[in-house]
Write a protein that holds these residues in place. Structure first.
Motif, PDB file in Angstrom:
ATOM      1  N   LEU A 160     -27.038 -38.232  -8.283  1.00  0.00           N
ATOM      2  CA  LEU A 160     -28.368 -38.444  -8.225  1.00  0.00           C
ATOM      3  C   LEU A 160     -28.723 -39.632  -9.340  1.00  0.00           C
ATOM      4  O   LEU A 160     -27.985 -40.138  -9.928  1.00  0.00           O
ATOM      5  CB  LEU A 160     -28.868 -37.241  -9.354  1.00  0.00           C
ATOM      6  CG  LEU A 160     -29.099 -35.845  -8.243  1.00  0.00           C
ATOM      7  CD1 LEU A 160     -29.304 -34.688  -9.099  1.00  0.00           C
ATOM      8  CD2 LEU A 160     -30.249 -36.286  -7.565  1.00  0.00           C
ATOM      9  N   LYS A 161     -29.705 -40.245  -8.942  1.00  0.00           N
ATOM     10  CA  LYS A 161     -30.288 -41.380  -9.353  1.00  0.00           C
ATOM     11  C   LYS A 161     -31.725 -41.210  -9.999  1.00  0.00           C
ATOM     12  O   LYS A 161     -32.448 -40.334  -9.652  1.00  0.00           O
ATOM     13  CB  LYS A 161     -30.411 -42.495  -8.286  1.00  0.00           C
ATOM     14  CG  LYS A 161     -29.056 -42.640  -7.510  1.00  0.00           C
ATOM     15  CD  LYS A 161     -29.260 -43.677  -6.246  1.00  0.00           C
ATOM     16  CE  LYS A 161     -28.077 -43.977  -5.536  1.00  0.00           C
ATOM     17  NZ  LYS A 161     -28.314 -45.145  -4.281  1.00  0.00           N
ATOM     18  N   PRO A 162     -32.141 -42.128 -11.027  1.00  0.00           N
ATOM     19  CA  PRO A 162     -33.152 -42.100 -11.543  1.00  0.00           C
ATOM     20  C   PRO A 162     -34.390 -42.013 -10.579  1.00  0.00           C
ATOM     21  O   PRO A 162     -35.554 -41.449 -10.820  1.00  0.00           O
ATOM     22  CB  PRO A 162     -33.381 -43.322 -12.584  1.00  0.00           C
ATOM     23  CG  PRO A 162     -32.026 -43.555 -12.982  1.00  0.00           C
ATOM     24  CD  PRO A 162     -31.265 -43.207 -11.710  1.00  0.00           C
ATOM     25  N   GLU A 163     -34.247 -42.816  -9.438  1.00  0.00           N
ATOM     26  CA  GLU A 163     -35.321 -42.825  -8.381  1.00  0.00           C
ATOM     27  C   GLU A 163     -35.460 -41.530  -7.813  1.00  0.00           C
ATOM     28  O   GLU A 163     -36.480 -41.608  -6.795  1.00  0.00           O
ATOM     29  CB  GLU A 163     -35.106 -44.082  -7.518  1.00  0.00           C
ATOM     30  CG  GLU A 163     -33.824 -44.091  -6.868  1.00  0.00           C
ATOM     31  CD  GLU A 163     -32.769 -45.209  -7.708  1.00  0.00           C
ATOM     32  OE1 GLU A 163     -32.908 -45.007  -8.936  1.00  0.00           O
ATOM     33  OE2 GLU A 163     -32.032 -45.809  -7.057  1.00  0.00           O
ATOM     34  N   ASP A 164     -34.466 -40.433  -8.096  1.00  0.00           N
ATOM     35  CA  ASP A 164     -34.752 -39.197  -7.385  1.00  0.00           C
ATOM     36  C   ASP A 164     -35.705 -38.317  -8.157  1.00  0.00           C
ATOM     37  O   ASP A 164     -35.970 -37.155  -7.688  1.00  0.00           O
ATOM     38  CB  ASP A 164     -33.286 -38.553  -7.111  1.00  0.00           C
ATOM     39  CG  ASP A 164     -32.598 -39.307  -6.255  1.00  0.00           C
ATOM     40  OD1 ASP A 164     -31.295 -39.558  -6.355  1.00  0.00           O
ATOM     41  OD2 ASP A 164     -32.818 -39.645  -5.152  1.00  0.00           O
ATOM     42  N   THR A 165     -36.028 -38.870  -9.226  1.00  0.00           N
ATOM     43  CA  THR A 165     -37.120 -38.225 -10.130  1.00  0.00           C
ATOM     44  C   THR A 165     -38.165 -37.901  -9.182  1.00  0.00           C
ATOM     45  O   THR A 165     -38.960 -38.810  -8.696  1.00  0.00           O
ATOM     46  CB  THR A 165     -37.176 -38.729 -11.267  1.00  0.00           C
ATOM     47  OG1 THR A 165     -36.322 -38.780 -12.115  1.00  0.00           O
ATOM     48  CG2 THR A 165     -38.162 -38.068 -12.034  1.00  0.00           C
ATOM     49  N   ALA A 166     -38.717 -36.507  -9.230  1.00  0.00           N
ATOM     50  CA  ALA A 166     -39.692 -36.090  -8.355  1.00  0.00           C
ATOM     51  C   ALA A 166     -40.207 -34.763  -8.469  1.00  0.00           C
ATOM     52  O   ALA A 166     -39.235 -33.870  -8.985  1.00  0.00           O
ATOM     53  CB  ALA A 166     -39.545 -36.798  -6.855  1.00  0.00           C
ATOM     54  N   VAL A 167     -41.376 -34.242  -7.959  1.00  0.00           N
ATOM     55  CA  VAL A 167     -41.585 -32.895  -7.600  1.00  0.00           C
ATOM     56  C   VAL A 167     -40.687 -32.734  -6.166  1.00  0.00           C
ATOM     57  O   VAL A 167     -41.225 -33.453  -5.300  1.00  0.00           O
ATOM     58  CB  VAL A 167     -42.984 -32.418  -7.909  1.00  0.00           C
ATOM     59  CG1 VAL A 167     -42.924 -30.987  -7.484  1.00  0.00           C
ATOM     60  CG2 VAL A 167     -43.538 -32.500  -9.179  1.00  0.00           C
ATOM     61  N   TYR A 168     -39.956 -31.771  -6.071  1.00  0.00           N
ATOM     62  CA  TYR A 168     -39.166 -31.525  -4.798  1.00  0.00           C
ATOM     63  C   TYR A 168     -40.004 -30.118  -4.213  1.00  0.00           C
ATOM     64  O   TYR A 168     -40.186 -29.062  -4.884  1.00  0.00           O
ATOM     65  CB  TYR A 168     -37.910 -31.176  -4.892  1.00  0.00           C
ATOM     66  CG  TYR A 168     -37.059 -32.518  -4.914  1.00  0.00           C
ATOM     67  CD1 TYR A 168     -37.449 -33.164  -6.166  1.00  0.00           C
ATOM     68  CD2 TYR A 168     -36.390 -32.979  -3.948  1.00  0.00           C
ATOM     69  CE1 TYR A 168     -36.588 -34.269  -6.391  1.00  0.00           C
ATOM     70  CE2 TYR A 168     -35.771 -34.099  -3.997  1.00  0.00           C
ATOM     71  CZ  TYR A 168     -35.751 -34.881  -5.474  1.00  0.00           C
ATOM     72  OH  TYR A 168     -35.194 -36.077  -5.385  1.00  0.00           O
ATOM     73  N   TYR A 169     -40.483 -30.076  -2.845  1.00  0.00           N
ATOM     74  CA  TYR A 169     -41.176 -28.899  -2.322  1.00  0.00           C
ATOM     75  C   TYR A 169     -40.195 -28.686  -1.011  1.00  0.00           C
ATOM     76  O   TYR A 169     -39.972 -29.604  -0.394  1.00  0.00           O
ATOM     77  CB  TYR A 169     -42.439 -29.624  -1.683  1.00  0.00           C
ATOM     78  CG  TYR A 169     -43.401 -29.714  -2.906  1.00  0.00           C
ATOM     79  CD1 TYR A 169     -43.412 -31.327  -3.271  1.00  0.00           C
ATOM     80  CD2 TYR A 169     -44.402 -28.990  -3.374  1.00  0.00           C
ATOM     81  CE1 TYR A 169     -44.420 -31.643  -4.229  1.00  0.00           C
ATOM     82  CE2 TYR A 169     -45.271 -29.608  -4.319  1.00  0.00           C
ATOM     83  CZ  TYR A 169     -45.264 -30.641  -4.839  1.00  0.00           C
ATOM     84  OH  TYR A 169     -46.086 -31.318  -5.746  1.00  0.00           O
ATOM     85  N   CYS A 170     -40.279 -27.426  -0.523  1.00  0.00           N
ATOM     86  CA  CYS A 170     -39.805 -26.942   0.683  1.00  0.00           C
ATOM     87  C   CYS A 170     -40.878 -26.637   1.396  1.00  0.00           C
ATOM     88  O   CYS A 170     -42.122 -26.356   0.760  1.00  0.00           O
ATOM     89  CB  CYS A 170     -38.741 -25.891   0.365  1.00  0.00           C
ATOM     90  SG  CYS A 170     -39.508 -24.133  -0.067  1.00  0.00           S
TER      91      CYS A 170
END
Length: 119
Positions: free
Chosen positions: A86-96
């Motif tokens: 994982l990278k800092p740019e993967d920071t987010a709200v994840y939705y299915c």
């Protein structure tokens, strides 16, 4: 009607891993593909991966290809997103979400789970 509930988000250091789960309920759950999306603050929602109804076909955005793996267990009515390196740019709200076919607009959405990648 279909209900989707994400879990597994949290805080992880760069280079770490997380596995997100999407629990799907509803009598038509086996008839839907399942996709994972994410939205970072100030950015548009991004489609990152999708898996078809049987789990025999998957696709990934270039931004996560080779690091993320989507899978599903229809007996458990659960879809997983394994996220490695994982990278800092993967920071987010994840939705299915559930489109009838991958690539189509989803008909149903989960509430989202926060993933934060930071040291």
């Amino acid at each position: 009607q279909l209900q989707l509930v994400e879990s597994g988000g949290g805080l992880v250091q760069p280079g770490g891993s997380l596995r997100l789960s999407c629990a799907v309920s509803g009598f038509t759950s086996d008839y839907y593909a399942i996709g994972w999306f994410r939205q970072a603050p100030g950015k548009e929602r991004e489609r990152i991966s999708c898996i078809n109804r049987r789990g025999s076909s998957t696709n990934y955005a270039d931004s996560v290809k080779g690091r993320f793996t989507i899978s599903r267990d229809n007996a458990k009515k659960t879809v997983y997103l394994q996220m490695n390196n994982l990278k800092p740019e993967d920071t987010a709200v994840y939705y299915c979400a559930a489109p009838s076919l991958c690539g189509l607009r989803p008909d149903y959405w989960g509430q989202g789970t926060q993933v934060t990648v930071s040291s």
